[in-house]
Scaffold this motif. Structure first.
Motif, PDB file in Angstrom:
ATOM      1  N   ARG A 100       0.859  -1.175   0.000  1.00  0.00           N
ATOM      2  CA  ARG A 100       0.000   0.000   0.000  1.00  0.00           C
ATOM      3  C   ARG A 100       0.897   1.228   0.000  1.00  0.00           C
ATOM      4  NH1 ARG A 100      -2.673  -3.223  -1.584  1.00  0.00           N
ATOM      5  NH2 ARG A 100      -4.683  -4.041  -0.864  1.00  0.00           N
ATOM      6  N   VAL A 101       0.453   2.274  -0.677  1.00  0.00           N
ATOM      7  CA  VAL A 101       1.295   3.446  -0.883  1.00  0.00           C
ATOM      8  C   VAL A 101       0.566   4.697  -0.411  1.00  0.00           C
ATOM      9  CG1 VAL A 101       2.401   2.328  -2.851  1.00  0.00           C
ATOM     10  CG2 VAL A 101       0.473   3.897  -3.240  1.00  0.00           C
ATOM     11  N   THR A 102       1.275   5.824  -0.473  1.00  0.00           N
ATOM     12  CA  THR A 102       0.705   7.125  -0.142  1.00  0.00           C
ATOM     13  C   THR A 102       0.813   8.012  -1.372  1.00  0.00           C
ATOM     14  OG1 THR A 102       1.357   6.902   2.176  1.00  0.00           O
ATOM     15  CG2 THR A 102       0.898   9.134   1.381  1.00  0.00           C
ATOM     16  N   VAL A 103      -0.305   8.601  -1.781  1.00  0.00           N
ATOM     17  CA  VAL A 103      -0.337   9.481  -2.941  1.00  0.00           C
ATOM     18  C   VAL A 103      -0.633  10.900  -2.469  1.00  0.00           C
ATOM     19  CG1 VAL A 103      -1.435   9.995  -5.152  1.00  0.00           C
ATOM     20  CG2 VAL A 103      -1.150   7.607  -4.419  1.00  0.00           C
ATOM     21  N   LEU A 104       0.273  11.830  -2.786  1.00  0.00           N
ATOM     22  CA  LEU A 104       0.052  13.247  -2.501  1.00  0.00           C
ATOM     23  C   LEU A 104      -0.371  13.892  -3.807  1.00  0.00           C
ATOM     24  CD1 LEU A 104       0.718  13.500   0.466  1.00  0.00           C
ATOM     25  CD2 LEU A 104       2.523  12.112  -0.572  1.00  0.00           C
ATOM     26  N   ALA A 105      -1.658  14.188  -3.928  1.00  0.00           N
ATOM     27  CA  ALA A 105      -2.239  14.583  -5.207  1.00  0.00           C
ATOM     28  C   ALA A 105      -2.253  16.098  -5.385  1.00  0.00           C
ATOM     29  CB  ALA A 105      -3.658  14.038  -5.323  1.00  0.00           C
ATOM     30  N   VAL A 106      -2.019  16.533  -6.609  1.00  0.00           N
ATOM     31  CA  VAL A 106      -2.144  17.935  -6.994  1.00  0.00           C
ATOM     32  C   VAL A 106      -3.611  18.207  -7.311  1.00  0.00           C
ATOM     33  CG1 VAL A 106      -1.472  19.665  -8.714  1.00  0.00           C
ATOM     34  CG2 VAL A 106       0.215  18.012  -7.855  1.00  0.00           C
ATOM     35  N   GLY A 107      -4.150  19.311  -6.782  1.00  0.00           N
ATOM     36  CA  GLY A 107      -5.563  19.603  -6.967  1.00  0.00           C
ATOM     37  C   GLY A 107      -5.964  19.733  -8.424  1.00  0.00           C
ATOM     38  N   GLY A 108      -5.136  20.374  -9.241  1.00  0.00           N
ATOM     39  CA  GLY A 108      -5.446  20.501 -10.654  1.00  0.00           C
ATOM     40  C   GLY A 108      -5.520  19.158 -11.360  1.00  0.00           C
ATOM     41  N   TRP A 109      -4.690  18.225 -10.918  1.00  0.00           N
ATOM     42  CA  TRP A 109      -4.717  16.865 -11.474  1.00  0.00           C
ATOM     43  C   TRP A 109      -6.021  16.170 -11.103  1.00  0.00           C
ATOM     44  CZ3 TRP A 109      -3.701  11.861  -9.018  1.00  0.00           C
ATOM     45  CH2 TRP A 109      -3.389  10.836  -9.921  1.00  0.00           C
ATOM     46  N   LEU A 110      -6.480  16.382  -9.866  1.00  0.00           N
ATOM     47  CA  LEU A 110      -7.756  15.807  -9.450  1.00  0.00           C
ATOM     48  C   LEU A 110      -8.917  16.412 -10.236  1.00  0.00           C
ATOM     49  CD1 LEU A 110      -7.250  15.714  -5.577  1.00  0.00           C
ATOM     50  CD2 LEU A 110      -7.165  13.771  -7.157  1.00  0.00           C
ATOM     51  N   ASP A 111      -8.803  17.700 -10.578  1.00  0.00           N
ATOM     52  CA  ASP A 111      -9.840  18.314 -11.406  1.00  0.00           C
ATOM     53  C   ASP A 111      -9.954  17.612 -12.751  1.00  0.00           C
ATOM     54  OD1 ASP A 111     -10.464  20.205  -9.478  1.00  0.00           O
ATOM     55  OD2 ASP A 111      -9.143  21.743 -10.321  1.00  0.00           O
ATOM     56  N   GLU A 112      -8.815  17.225 -13.313  1.00  0.00           N
ATOM     57  CA  GLU A 112      -8.804  16.580 -14.624  1.00  0.00           C
ATOM     58  C   GLU A 112      -9.151  15.094 -14.546  1.00  0.00           C
ATOM     59  OE1 GLU A 112      -4.987  17.257 -16.303  1.00  0.00           O
ATOM     60  OE2 GLU A 112      -5.233  19.431 -16.448  1.00  0.00           O
ATOM     61  N   THR A 143      -0.893  20.536  -2.792  1.00  0.00           N
ATOM     62  CA  THR A 143      -1.271  21.882  -3.230  1.00  0.00           C
ATOM     63  C   THR A 143      -2.123  21.840  -4.498  1.00  0.00           C
ATOM     64  OG1 THR A 143       0.628  22.505  -4.652  1.00  0.00           O
ATOM     65  CG2 THR A 143       0.874  22.818  -2.265  1.00  0.00           C
ATOM     66  N   GLN A 144      -2.732  22.970  -4.793  1.00  0.00           N
ATOM     67  CA  GLN A 144      -3.671  23.038  -5.903  1.00  0.00           C
ATOM     68  C   GLN A 144      -3.002  23.135  -7.263  1.00  0.00           C
ATOM     69  OE1 GLN A 144      -6.719  22.436  -6.245  1.00  0.00           O
ATOM     70  NE2 GLN A 144      -6.981  23.183  -8.340  1.00  0.00           N
ATOM     71  N   ARG A 145      -1.980  23.991  -7.387  1.00  0.00           N
ATOM     72  CA  ARG A 145      -1.395  24.229  -8.714  1.00  0.00           C
ATOM     73  C   ARG A 145       0.039  23.752  -8.853  1.00  0.00           C
ATOM     74  NH1 ARG A 145      -1.761  30.353  -9.622  1.00  0.00           N
ATOM     75  NH2 ARG A 145      -1.291  30.337  -7.375  1.00  0.00           N
ATOM     76  N   HIS A 146       0.604  23.232  -7.785  1.00  0.00           N
ATOM     77  CA  HIS A 146       1.953  22.703  -7.808  1.00  0.00           C
ATOM     78  C   HIS A 146       3.005  23.752  -8.157  1.00  0.00           C
ATOM     79  CE1 HIS A 146       5.306  19.929  -8.460  1.00  0.00           C
ATOM     80  NE2 HIS A 146       4.610  19.152  -7.656  1.00  0.00           N
ATOM     81  N   LEU A 147       2.887  24.897  -7.510  1.00  0.00           N
ATOM     82  CA  LEU A 147       3.881  25.959  -7.637  1.00  0.00           C
ATOM     83  C   LEU A 147       4.758  25.962  -6.392  1.00  0.00           C
ATOM     84  CD1 LEU A 147       1.493  28.716  -9.033  1.00  0.00           C
ATOM     85  CD2 LEU A 147       2.935  27.123 -10.320  1.00  0.00           C
ATOM     86  N   ASP A 148       5.721  26.877  -6.338  1.00  0.00           N
ATOM     87  CA  ASP A 148       6.637  26.952  -5.203  1.00  0.00           C
ATOM     88  C   ASP A 148       5.903  27.556  -4.010  1.00  0.00           C
ATOM     89  OD1 ASP A 148       8.660  27.232  -3.386  1.00  0.00           O
ATOM     90  OD2 ASP A 148       9.977  28.406  -4.685  1.00  0.00           O
ATOM     91  N   VAL A 149       5.257  26.706  -3.233  1.00  0.00           N
ATOM     92  CA  VAL A 149       4.401  27.197  -2.153  1.00  0.00           C
ATOM     93  C   VAL A 149       5.198  27.936  -1.081  1.00  0.00           C
ATOM     94  CG1 VAL A 149       4.464  25.052  -0.797  1.00  0.00           C
ATOM     95  CG2 VAL A 149       2.452  26.540  -0.680  1.00  0.00           C
TER      96      VAL A 149
END
Length: 269
Positions: free
Chosen positions: A111-123, A142-148
């Motif tokens: 079993r693994v851990t997935v840290l998802a980008v919000g924009g990817w989830l939108d798609e 994070t939502q847009r995967h920028l330098d938070v």
């Protein structure tokens, strides 16, 4: 070294690998020469369980974030006295690659851990339930995967909460973990904002596979197996053909060493 400031490169070509571009994710996606390999591996490894749950099965309850007493605000690894490790994936890129990696892990009993980008989830909203229903951890990257870490307080807060809201809408939970985008560790401000958004801990890692550099599957396997030990948290990525090819060898090597791949929640429980 992690390469900051790289832009996202998302391919529209079916079966092609896409860039994640974290601070642990390089600027470029997998090379074009890897695309055929992704298609082959996806066809070979995608499990029947990759489909969305049928109406006959109730959706799995998505777990909420937990506080782990004795653990710091930012967690880089788990207990060193138990033969468990956590494989964590930055969630972005071609969904076919994601499904192939999840299927490979499941066939090995991992079993693994997935840290998802919000924009990817939108798609690809169906992947949120695909991950949760199979018993994996799902978290916020994070939502847009920028330098938070470079953002103002308001901007960083919007990045964290934007992804959390998408996770809540899709699964009923804001996800079990938060990991900053384009950084191994969160700045003090981002850590504080993550805690305020409902994440008791920020998830870092102590083993970087460097798969985002597309070094070849053998190099990824050597890097991970050479550095991993009891309690390690490993950084990997969706969206790279080398990772698809390397994962079976990584899991087989873990089995030989008696190391069990579990979710980060289980690693710390």
């Amino acid at each position: 070294m992690l390469r900051a400031g790289a832009g996202l490169a998302v391919t529209g070509v079916p079966g092609a690998a896409a860039a994640c571009a974290c601070a642990g994710c390089g600027a470029g996606g997998a090379a074009a020469g890897h695309r055929a390999a992704v298609a082959r591996d996806t066809a070979r490894t995608a499990p029947a369980s990759a489909a969305a749950p049928t109406a006959a099965h109730a959706p799995r309850a998505a777990p909420a974030p937990r506080r782990f007493p004795g653990q710091p605000g930012q967690i880089g690894h788990g207990p060193r006295d138990r033969a468990r490790v956590a494989l964590t994936f930055h969630g972005q890129g071609d969904p076919a690659v994601a499904r192939a990696l999840l299927g490979t892990a499941e066939r090995h009993g991992a079993r693994v851990t997935v840290l998802a980008v919000g924009g990817w989830l939108d798609e690809h909203p169906e992947l949120a339930r695909r991950i949760v229903d199979a018993g994996h951890d799902l978290g916020n990257h994070t939502q847009r995967h920028l330098d938070v870490n470079a953002m103002s307080e308001a901007e960083a807060d919007a990045e964290i909460r934007g992804c959390a809201e998408r996770l809540r809408r899709l699964t009923g939970s804001i996800g079990t973990w938060f990991r900053p985008s384009r950084a191994v560790r969160a700045s003090p401000l981002v850590e504080r904002l993550a805690h305020r958004a409902g994440y008791p801990h920020v998830l870092s890692y102590d083993v970087d596979s460097l798969d985002f550099t597309s070094p070849g599957a053998p190099a990824i396997t050597r890097k991970v197996i050479g550095e991993i030990r009891d309690g390690s948290v490993v950084s990997l990525h969706f969206g790279y053909a080398d990772t698809v090819t390397a994962l079976p060898a990584v899991l087989e090597a873990l089995d030989r060493r008696g190391l069990r791949a579990v979710t980060t929640t289980e690693l710390l429980s």
